[in-house]
Motif scaffolding. Structure first.
Motif, mmCIF file in Angstrom:
data_model
loop_
_atom_site.group_PDB
_atom_site.id
_atom_site.type_symbol
_atom_site.label_atom_id
_atom_site.label_comp_id
_atom_site.label_asym_id
_atom_site.label_seq_id
_atom_site.Cartn_x
_atom_site.Cartn_y
_atom_site.Cartn_z
ATOM 1 N N GLY A 133 0.807 -1.215 0.000
ATOM 2 C CA GLY A 133 0.000 0.000 0.000
ATOM 3 C C GLY A 133 0.839 1.263 0.000
ATOM 4 N N HIS A 134 0.186 2.376 0.353
ATOM 5 C CA HIS A 134 0.846 3.666 0.412
ATOM 6 C C HIS A 134 1.371 3.935 1.819
ATOM 7 N N GLN A 135 2.553 4.557 1.904
ATOM 8 C CA GLN A 135 3.130 5.009 3.163
ATOM 9 C C GLN A 135 3.565 6.458 3.003
ATOM 10 N N LEU A 136 3.323 7.250 4.044
ATOM 11 C CA LEU A 136 3.706 8.661 4.004
ATOM 12 C C LEU A 136 4.363 9.050 5.322
ATOM 13 N N GLN A 137 5.539 9.635 5.215
ATOM 14 C CA GLN A 137 6.329 10.085 6.354
ATOM 15 C C GLN A 137 6.705 11.545 6.115
ATOM 16 N N VAL A 138 6.709 12.346 7.181
ATOM 17 C CA VAL A 138 7.058 13.767 7.092
ATOM 18 C C VAL A 138 8.307 14.039 7.917
ATOM 19 N N ILE A 139 9.272 14.795 7.367
ATOM 20 C CA ILE A 139 10.477 15.192 8.085
ATOM 21 C C ILE A 139 10.660 16.700 7.931
ATOM 22 N N SER A 140 10.904 17.395 9.046
ATOM 23 C CA SER A 140 11.118 18.843 9.005
ATOM 24 C C SER A 140 12.604 19.176 9.044
ATOM 25 N N PHE A 141 13.015 20.093 8.175
ATOM 26 C CA PHE A 141 14.372 20.627 8.187
ATOM 27 C C PHE A 141 14.334 22.124 8.502
ATOM 28 N N CYS A 142 13.268 22.555 9.171
ATOM 29 C CA CYS A 142 13.135 23.946 9.581
ATOM 30 C C CYS A 142 13.897 24.172 10.882
ATOM 31 N N PRO A 143 14.477 25.359 11.078
ATOM 32 C CA PRO A 143 15.356 25.578 12.230
ATOM 33 C C PRO A 143 14.649 25.581 13.578
ATOM 34 N N GLU A 144 13.372 25.887 13.600
ATOM 35 C CA GLU A 144 12.629 25.956 14.843
ATOM 36 C C GLU A 144 11.444 24.997 14.808
ATOM 37 N N THR A 145 10.869 24.736 15.970
ATOM 38 C CA THR A 145 9.669 23.905 16.046
ATOM 39 C C THR A 145 8.524 24.634 15.342
ATOM 40 N N GLU A 146 7.866 23.943 14.434
ATOM 41 C CA GLU A 146 6.809 24.556 13.630
ATOM 42 C C GLU A 146 5.571 23.660 13.618
ATOM 43 N N ASN A 147 4.425 24.289 13.403
ATOM 44 C CA ASN A 147 3.165 23.569 13.264
ATOM 45 C C ASN A 147 2.791 23.482 11.791
ATOM 46 N N PHE A 148 2.372 22.305 11.372
ATOM 47 C CA PHE A 148 1.968 22.079 9.992
ATOM 48 C C PHE A 148 0.628 21.357 9.958
ATOM 49 N N GLN A 149 -0.061 21.544 8.852
ATOM 50 C CA GLN A 149 -1.273 20.770 8.596
ATOM 51 C C GLN A 149 -1.082 20.039 7.280
ATOM 52 N N ILE A 150 -1.108 18.718 7.352
ATOM 53 C CA ILE A 150 -0.974 17.867 6.166
ATOM 54 C C ILE A 150 -2.332 17.229 5.932
ATOM 55 N N GLY A 151 -3.082 17.774 4.966
ATOM 56 C CA GLY A 151 -4.456 17.305 4.820
ATOM 57 C C GLY A 151 -5.208 17.581 6.115
ATOM 58 N N PRO A 152 -5.859 16.571 6.700
ATOM 59 C CA PRO A 152 -6.568 16.774 7.970
ATOM 60 C C PRO A 152 -5.680 16.610 9.200
ATOM 61 N N ASN A 153 -4.410 16.299 9.013
ATOM 62 C CA ASN A 153 -3.499 15.975 10.123
ATOM 63 C C ASN A 153 -2.760 17.210 10.616
ATOM 64 N N GLN A 154 -2.802 17.451 11.944
ATOM 65 C CA GLN A 154 -2.072 18.536 12.576
ATOM 66 C C GLN A 154 -0.765 17.990 13.148
ATOM 67 N N LEU A 155 0.376 18.601 12.764
ATOM 68 C CA LEU A 155 1.682 18.124 13.202
ATOM 69 C C LEU A 155 2.472 19.255 13.838
ATOM 70 N N THR A 156 3.235 18.936 14.865
ATOM 71 C CA THR A 156 4.205 19.847 15.455
ATOM 72 C C THR A 156 5.558 19.162 15.383
ATOM 73 N N LEU A 157 6.480 19.753 14.599
ATOM 74 C CA LEU A 157 7.757 19.105 14.340
ATOM 75 C C LEU A 157 8.908 20.053 14.648
ATOM 76 N N GLU A 158 9.907 19.559 15.373
ATOM 77 C CA GLU A 158 11.145 20.286 15.586
ATOM 78 C C GLU A 158 12.102 19.950 14.461
ATOM 79 N N LEU A 159 13.302 20.538 14.493
ATOM 80 C CA LEU A 159 14.312 20.225 13.483
ATOM 81 C C LEU A 159 14.597 18.732 13.487
ATOM 82 N N PHE A 160 14.517 18.118 12.331
ATOM 83 C CA PHE A 160 14.700 16.685 12.105
ATOM 84 C C PHE A 160 13.550 15.843 12.680
#
Length: 226
Positions: free
Chosen positions: A133-160
């Motif tokens: 099937g399908h697999q989806l993984q998200v990785i942040s390379f932003c310098p600070e902790t940021e909030n993202f919305q991927i479709g209906p999913n709310q994510l908070t990601l720090e660097l790496f």
């Protein structure tokens, strides 16, 4: 957001030519991604040879190419940023994604009271485990902790920071940051493992790129004859 899923087998002619004898050399697979948005292309040299004529454009990838196993010297250059040197290392039959990004190395302010500019770095990302099937993984390379919305999913990601998106069926989605769309994906009917990379130029410009990220195999015509 650029959407790159094509698997390209480019032969990296650093110090060898693929002949019947060269096929005896054990190989690995390498994919380089430039996640430095709003800058000129990144000039990449491996073993003293230019990898992409004219440089790898911002927020794009080389696609998978084949290199001999071992360590290979690499130089990265982007106009306006201090150049970087290092090595990339692959084992036989290993598939490795290397991401080029900006990182704030020192937090010690200079005489003018400002922080030194961020520097070019690369990060090694191993392929995702192969599943149906399908697999989806998200990785942040932003310098600070940021909030993202991927479709209906709310994510908070720090660097790496890394997070899996469950139940993705290959459908289209948007990537939002502070209610602003920083990318969109038209979706993919082709099943497999995908990684969504989010990068920053450290000037509040963010961008995203979706790449195929799973173990590669030699095409049939390159496999040793039994």
């Amino acid at each position: 957001m650029r959407f790159h899923t094509t698997i390209v087998f480019l032969l990296l002619t650093i110090a060898f030519v693929l002949t019947s004898a060269a096929q005896e050399i054990e190989q690995g697979f390498l994919n380089l991604v430039n996640m430095v948005p709003n800058y000129k292309p990144c000039a990449i040299t491996i073993g003293g040879r230019e990898l992409v004529p004219g440089g790898l454009k911002e927020v794009s990838s080389t696609g998978w190419f084949i290199v001999p196993k071992g360590s290979h010297a690499m130089t990265l250059e982007i106009d306006g940023i201090k150049s970087a040197q290092g090595t990339v290392t692959l084992d036989a039959n290993e598939s490795v994604l290397y991401v080029i990004f900006l990182q704030q190395i020192s937090n010690k302010k200079e005489e003018n009271g400002k922080l030194p500019p961020p520097e070019l770095r690369i990060k090694r990302c191993t392929p995702m485990a192969g599943k149906k099937g399908h697999q989806l993984q998200v990785i942040s390379f932003c310098p600070e902790t940021e909030n993202f919305q991927i479709g209906p999913n709310q994510l908070t990601l720090e660097l790496f920071g890394t997070q899996d998106i469950p139940n993705w069926n290959g459908g289209a989605f948007n990537v939002l940051h502070r209610e602003k769309t920083i990318g969109s994906c038209a979706g993919s009917q082709e099943k497999g493992a995908y990684t969504l990379l989010i990068g920053s130029n450290h000037k509040r410009t963010l961008a995203a790129l979706l790449v195929r990220n799973e173990k590669q195999e030699l095409p049939p015509w390159m496999k040793p004859k039994k």
